[in-house]
Structure formats: structure tokens, C-alpha cells
Design an enzyme around this catalytic site. Structure first.
Site, PDB file in Angstrom:
ATOM      1  N   ALA A   1       0.753  -1.157   0.082  1.00  0.00           N
ATOM      2  CA  ALA A   1       0.064  -0.131   0.256  1.00  0.00           C
ATOM      3  C   ALA A   1       0.848   1.224   0.007  1.00  0.00           C
ATOM      4  O   ALA A   1       2.135   1.242   0.615  1.00  0.00           O
ATOM      5  CB  ALA A   1      -1.075   0.089   1.354  1.00  0.00           C
TER       6      ALA A   1
ATOM      7  N   ALA B   1       3.644   7.725   3.351  1.00  0.00           N
ATOM      8  CA  ALA B   1       4.716   6.583   3.482  1.00  0.00           C
ATOM      9  C   ALA B   1       3.800   5.514   2.632  1.00  0.00           C
ATOM     10  O   ALA B   1       3.000   5.563   2.249  1.00  0.00           O
ATOM     11  CB  ALA B   1       4.875   6.330   5.055  1.00  0.00           C
TER      12      ALA B   1
ATOM     13  N   ASP C   1      -8.219   6.396  14.430  1.00  0.00           N
ATOM     14  CA  ASP C   1      -8.655   6.214  13.080  1.00  0.00           C
ATOM     15  C   ASP C   1      -8.810   4.689  12.707  1.00  0.00           C
ATOM     16  O   ASP C   1      -8.461   3.923  12.054  1.00  0.00           O
ATOM     17  CB  ASP C   1      -7.147   6.348  12.255  1.00  0.00           C
ATOM     18  CG  ASP C   1      -7.256   6.702  10.889  1.00  0.00           C
ATOM     19  OD1 ASP C   1      -8.362   6.879  10.386  1.00  0.00           O
ATOM     20  OD2 ASP C   1      -6.141   6.746  10.099  1.00  0.00           O
TER      21      ASP C   1
ATOM     22  N   LYS D   1       6.778   0.046   7.326  1.00  0.00           N
ATOM     23  CA  LYS D   1       6.720   1.325   6.872  1.00  0.00           C
ATOM     24  C   LYS D   1       7.631   2.181   6.575  1.00  0.00           C
ATOM     25  O   LYS D   1       8.435   2.421   7.616  1.00  0.00           O
ATOM     26  CB  LYS D   1       5.308   1.962   7.796  1.00  0.00           C
ATOM     27  CG  LYS D   1       4.073   2.543   7.462  1.00  0.00           C
ATOM     28  CD  LYS D   1       3.103   2.804   8.442  1.00  0.00           C
ATOM     29  CE  LYS D   1       2.205   4.007   8.045  1.00  0.00           C
ATOM     30  NZ  LYS D   1       1.095   4.145   8.905  1.00  0.00           N
TER      31      LYS D   1
HETATM   32  N1  LIG Z   1       0.879  -4.562  10.816  1.00  0.00           N
HETATM   33  C1  LIG Z   1       0.410  -4.773   9.708  1.00  0.00           C
HETATM   34  N2  LIG Z   1      -0.065  -6.198   9.325  1.00  0.00           N
HETATM   35  C2  LIG Z   1      -0.667  -6.083   7.970  1.00  0.00           C
HETATM   36  N3  LIG Z   1      -0.722  -5.322   7.123  1.00  0.00           N
HETATM   37  C3  LIG Z   1      -0.315  -3.943   7.504  1.00  0.00           C
HETATM   38  C4  LIG Z   1       0.318  -3.720   8.769  1.00  0.00           C
HETATM   39  N4  LIG Z   1       0.604  -2.432   8.606  1.00  0.00           N
HETATM   40  C5  LIG Z   1       0.179  -1.974   7.442  1.00  0.00           C
HETATM   41  N5  LIG Z   1      -0.324  -2.844   6.720  1.00  0.00           N
HETATM   42  C6  LIG Z   1      -0.824  -2.721   5.242  1.00  0.00           C
HETATM   43  O1  LIG Z   1      -0.378  -1.358   4.788  1.00  0.00           O
HETATM   44  C7  LIG Z   1      -1.373  -0.457   4.545  1.00  0.00           C
HETATM   45  C8  LIG Z   1      -1.054   0.719   5.097  1.00  0.00           C
HETATM   46  O2  LIG Z   1      -0.632   0.700   6.213  1.00  0.00           O
HETATM   47  P1  LIG Z   1      -1.080   1.952   7.205  1.00  0.00           P
HETATM   48  O3  LIG Z   1      -0.236   1.867   8.651  1.00  0.00           O
HETATM   49  O4  LIG Z   1      -2.618   1.872   7.453  1.00  0.00           O
HETATM   50  O5  LIG Z   1      -0.636   3.520   6.722  1.00  0.00           O
HETATM   51  P2  LIG Z   1      -1.672   4.455   6.292  1.00  0.00           P
HETATM   52  O6  LIG Z   1      -1.429   5.648   7.125  1.00  0.00           O
HETATM   53  O7  LIG Z   1      -1.060   4.756   4.968  1.00  0.00           O
HETATM   54  O8  LIG Z   1      -2.941   4.067   6.039  1.00  0.00           O
HETATM   55  C9  LIG Z   1      -2.547  -0.929   5.402  1.00  0.00           C
HETATM   56  O9  LIG Z   1      -3.826  -0.678   4.849  1.00  0.00           O
HETATM   57  C10 LIG Z   1      -2.309  -2.694   5.481  1.00  0.00           C
HETATM   58  O10 LIG Z   1      -2.764  -3.037   4.308  1.00  0.00           O
END
Ligand SMILES: Nc1ncnc2c1ncn2[C@@H]1O[C@H](COP(=O)(O)OP(=O)(O)O)[C@@H](O)[C@H]1O
Ligand SMILES: [Mg+2]
Length: 505
Positions: free
Chosen positions: A132, A137, A288, A153
Site C-alpha cells: 500500500a 509513506a 482512525d 512502513k
Molecule cells: N501490521 C500490519 N499487518 C498487516 N498489514 C499492514 C500492517 N501495517 C500496515 N499494513 C498494510 O499497509 C497498509 C497501509 O498501512 P497503514 O499503517 O494503514 O498506513 P496509512 O497511514 O497509509 O493508512 C494497510 O492498509 C495494510 O494493508
């Protein structure tokens, strides 16, 4: 960035907003004074085909998405102020998407090594492609040397500079707005711009997000309603964050709710209870909680990710929240009214009895119908609406809480359409009341804390509003839609802003 460059980007932003008819939207034509009406007519000549599609909030969201990270944060913060801009506008704006094309895998590896100060092979057995990508980030899937599956991330390269440039443009827009649109001054454009910039800058240090995940992980573990993936501290730096991969499937995926052995009612209960116990018991909550940030596994396990926004409530706000929820559950409107006065939220010159009457108008329709039909967040929203009639000033934390509650309830309802939020909430609220307000100590403590609350609030109301309170301008209250006019005048110049991130960059 030099002054002229910032000004150029400002014009570009204005252009982008005008293209979407989001600067002086046609819906407000009737409200513009003549010179502004002429300007809005002129701007409309620049509108693109996309300007015809969607409501004003949707068009603004579209323009902001294109303008980059600071504009996106601006939209997200504006969307929390339904009290000023109206509910529909705020909801449209809240759907703004923060999704971008990812940067390449090779760049990600380099950024990660730089962020951690060590070769990847010393921590990771494998490092996969992006899953993603957002404006600040992107996230990758990886496996640690000890075999654990993790999410990593990584900040976008040069994002700090980009944010600094956008910040300069936003400040310029805010100052121009203050100078040229005196009507918008009550909304404190520069104060609000500073809030937006600070919120964005905080997200540029992923060590803070790691600490948030860690703190909320501890809080969640106490009740077990929800969990957070463990932070892998060896993989954390200012520009990178590594945490365990969340178990289950994201609620945003089709397959999430059809997993075998899932207890949907329990799942929805857990979600509501997790949120309320965080907010009430510990005064710190994940703010969130949308479907993309919630992973579910059978039978009723929820794992939250994405700890970029954390809400905090002080003791007086927690007491206030518990008392109003309990008061509504008990249908004791006099008591809910008294809490508002004791906390100093409503000025003493108003009548407690009249306020209680207004509360009854909010509460009774709820309890006259099946409780499951009436969202708790709607009660809070309506409560906040009537409080405007009583000159009540809202703390930002409470607005964030209400917005999160609205999101959480929406998710709970989609998990289990029959879900009864009020009965899900009751055990958590009852527990809090029983512990904090034993009958013997209750009156004494309430008196003491109410006094403290009043003193704190008095201090707060002396602080410049954008950070704390944004008041509805009096005539916006009289004319529906007027709030939007104030906003439009504000963005008029601010919009002559931001810009062209895409355009001149
Ligand atoms: N700990 C995790 N386990 C599984 N997938 C994750 C995890 N952290 C992030 N992701 C994946 O990465 C995407 C973006 O991370 P996120 O922390 O939600 O950032 P943003 O602030 O861009 O939404 C999430 O929607 C998920 O699909
Ligand atoms: Mg997310």
C-alpha cells in the site's frame, strides 16, 4: 523556497480548486456579496468538466487529494468540523483518499537501510514489494531472520522537503486570508494552518507512531477486546517502522466477514467495547478506526493497525463522557444537564432545567425506538448541536472522540446489521461508573473535580481557538449553509493557494 515560488504554488493550488469549483462553489451563489459573486462567476470560467460532478465536499476532497500531503491533512482536519461546515460536507470530505502510486522497491530498500543504519540482511530474511502507498509513506511485507512475518512502513524519499514547501504555501494562504477576508478571521486561519502543519510533521517521525502502537498495545491488552501488532524496535527509525503482521483479514476486504467460525455479534461488541474502554478507562484511543485499519480473525478477534492518529482525553472529559452516556442510558436528563454545568461546559447564566429539556429532546426519540436503530454517535452529534444553543464550547478532543465513535459505530453496524450499540456499551460504562463513582465518594469528588474542570476550561478558552475551539459564527448558526460561506471566503484566498504541487513542482 523563495517567496515568489511559494506564491506561484499558491496560485497553482487556487487553480486546482477552481478547476473543481471548490473555491467559491456554485451552491453558495445566493450567499455571496456582489464583488465575491463576480469573482466566483469569473472563476467558474476556469472550471473543468470534473467541476460539474459531485457535491461541494466531494469536489474539494478531489482537489485536495491532488495537492499533496499537507492539503490531504487539511481536508482530514476540516472534515472533523461538522459543527461548522455541516454534516454532509464534513462526511464528503472525510471520504478523501490518501492513496498514491508506490515508489520503487529498490528505492524502498535503500531508504530502509539508511533509516535503520544497517544492511537489510542483518534483520530481514526477505523483503517484499509494497502492499500500500500513501502520500507520506508506504508499507511492505517482509520476514524477519527469526521467521516472524512483519509489515514495514517507510517514509517517501524527500517527503520532509515537500511538506516544508507545502507548509510555507499554506501559511502564506492563511496570512492572505486573514488580511483579505476579515470575515474569515474568526476561524483563525493561521492558527488552523499551524495545527494542520504540526499534525503532518508529527507523522513524519515514525518513532512516534511506533510509540503510539506500543502504548495502545498495552492499553488494549488489559481488556482483550482488541489487540495491536507488536512493534519490532530493531526495525524502527525516524523514517521506518517495523511491526508484526496483523492476524486475520482486513475488514475492508470482501473475504473478511465470510471467514468460517466468525461470531459477528461478538465481533461488533468487541469493537465498541474496545473503543469505549480505551477512551473511558485510559483516556487514550485509536482515532482512525476505519475498515482498512482493522483486521479480523475467528471467532471474534480484532487487530488494529495504523497508529498515526491517537486521541487523548483528560480526566474531566472522561468523566463528562461517562456521565452523559450513563445519564442517557438511565434517561436521567437532569443529571446529564447538571454535568454540563458542573464541568463549566455551559455558562452558568443558562437554566439547568431548560438544558435538561433540550437533552430530553435528544434522548427520548432514541429510547422510544429500538436502541439498535439509533447510533450513539448521533446522540453525541445532536447533543453537540443543541449545545450551540446554550453557548457551549467544544474541546477538540471531544470532537475527535465523536468522529471516531461515528466511524466505529458504522463499522460495527456493517459487521452486524442488528447490532445494539447501547447494550454493547453498557458493561464498560457501568464498570467505569461503579469504580469511579461509588455513592459515598461521588458527591465529594464530583464537587472537587468540577471545580478543577471549570478552572481548566477557563484557561483553555483563553487560548487561540483554532487549536482548541472553533466557534460557529453567529450568523452561520442562523442561516443554514452559512458556515460554508465563511469557509468559502477562507479558502478563497487560501485556495489561491496550495498548489500546484502537482502543477509547478
Ligand atoms: N501490521 C500490519 N499487518 C498487516 N498489514 C499492514 C500492517 N501495517 C500496515 N499494513 C498494510 O499497509 C497498509 C497501509 O498501512 P497503514 O499503517 O494503514 O498506513 P496509512 O497511514 O497509509 O493508512 C494497510 O492498509 C495494510 O494493508
Ligand atoms: Mg491505514
Amino acid at each position: 523556497m523563495s517567496g515568489p515560488a511559494a506564491f506561484g504554488r499558491l496560485i497553482g493550488a487556487g487553480w486546482m480548486l477552481a478547476r473543481n469549483d471548490a473555491l467559491l462553489p456554485r451552491e453558495l451563489d445566493a450567499l455571496y456579496p456582489p464583488p465575491i459573486a463576480a469573482l466566483s462567476g469569473a472563476l467558474r470560467l476556469f472550471a473543468g468538466p470534473q467541476a460539474k460532478v459531485g457535491r461541494p465536499g466531494e469536489r474539494l476532497a478531489r482537489a485536495l487529494e491532488k495537492l499533496g500531503p499537507v492539503a490531504i491533512k487539511l481536508g482530514q482536519l476540516l472534515s472533523t468540523r461538522a459543527d461548522i461546515f455541516g454534516r454532509e460536507f464534513a462526511e464528503d470530505l472525510a471520504r478523501l483518499k490518501d492513496r498514491l502510486a508506490p515508489f520503487p522497491q529498490e528505492v524502498a530498500r535503500k531508504e530502509l537501510e539508511l533509516a535503520l543504519g544497517r544492511p537489510l540482511e542483518t534483520l530481514f530474511a526477505s523483503f517484499g514489494p509494497p502492499v500500500a502507498a500513501a502520500s507520506l509513506a508506504q508499507a511492505h511485507e517482509a520476514v524477519l531472520l527469526d521467521g516472524r512475518r512483519v509489515a514495514v512502513k517507510i517514509l517517501r524519499p524527500r517527503i520532509g522537503r515537500r511538506v516544508a514547501q507545502d507548509a510555507e504555501v499554506l501559511m502564506l494562504a492563511a496570512r492572505l486570508t486573514e488580511r483579505l477576508a476579515p470575515a474569515a478571521r474568526r476561524l483563525e486561519p493561521t492558527g488552523f494552518a499551524r495545527t494542520v502543519i504540526r499534525a503532518t510533521e508529527l507523522e513524519l517521525d515514525l518513532r512516534l507512531e511506533a510509540a503510539g502502537a506500543d502504548e495502545l498495545g498495552e492499553v488494549m491488552a488489559e481488556d482483550g477486546y482488541m489487540r495491536a501488532p507488536k512493534v519490532v524496535w530493531d526495525g524502527v527509525g525516524k523514517r521506518a517502522l517495523t511491526m508484526e503482521w496483523a492476524q486475520g483479514k482486513p475488514l475492508s476486504s470482501e473475504a473478511a466477514l465470510t471467514q468460517p467460525g466468525l461470531d459477528r455479534r461478538q465481533l461488533a461488541d468487541n469493537l465498541i467495547r474496545a473503543f469505549l474502554s480505551q477512551a473511558l478507562d485510559r483516556g487514550v484511543f485509536h482515532a482512525d478506526l476505519h475498515e482498512g485499519n482493522l483486521f479480523v480473525a475467528a471467532p471474534a478477534q480484532i487487530t488494529a493497525i495504523d497508529f498515526g492518529i491517537i486521541g487523548r482525553l483528560g480526566a474531566p472529559e472522561r468523566r463528562y463522557l461517562a456521565e452523559i452516556l450513563w445519564g442517557f442510558l438511565q434517561r436521567d436528563y437532569e443529571r446529564v444537564a447538571q454535568v454540563h454545568f458542573d464541568a463549566g461546559y455551559v455558562p452558568a447564566r443558562h437554566s439547568v432545567a431548560e438544558f435538561a429539556q433540550a437533552l430530553r429532546a435528544v434522548g427520548e426519540p432514541v429510547f422510544g425506538r429500538a436502541a439498535s436503530e439509533v447510533p450513539m454517535s448521533r446522540v453525541l452529534t445532536q447533543l453537540f448541536e443543541i449545545t450551540a444553543l446554550f453557548d457551549m464550547r467544544l474541546r477538540t478532543e471531544l470532537v475527535l472522540l465523536q468522529k471516531t465513535m461515528m466511524a466505529v459505530e458504522g463499522v460495527a453496524r456493517r459487521i452486524d446489521p442488528e447490532h445494539d450499540i447501547w447494550s454493547a456499551a453498557e458493561p464498560v460504562v457501568r464498570r467505569w461508573i461503579a469504580r469511579e463513582l461509588s455513592p459515598a465518594t461521588r458527591i465529594r469528588r464530583l464537587a472537587g473535580e468540577a471545580e478543577l474542570a471549570v478552572r481548566n476550561l477557563a484557561k483553555l478558552t483563553a487560548v487561540p481557538p483554532a487549536e482548541v475551539i472553533v466557534e460557529t459564527p453567529p450568523d452561520a448558526r442562523r442561516r443554514g449553509g452559512g458556515g460554508f460561506l465563511w469557509f468559502a471566503l477562507g479558502v478563497l484566498t487560501s485556495g489561491l493557494a496550495f498548489l500546484a504541487g502537482a502543477w509547478l513542482a
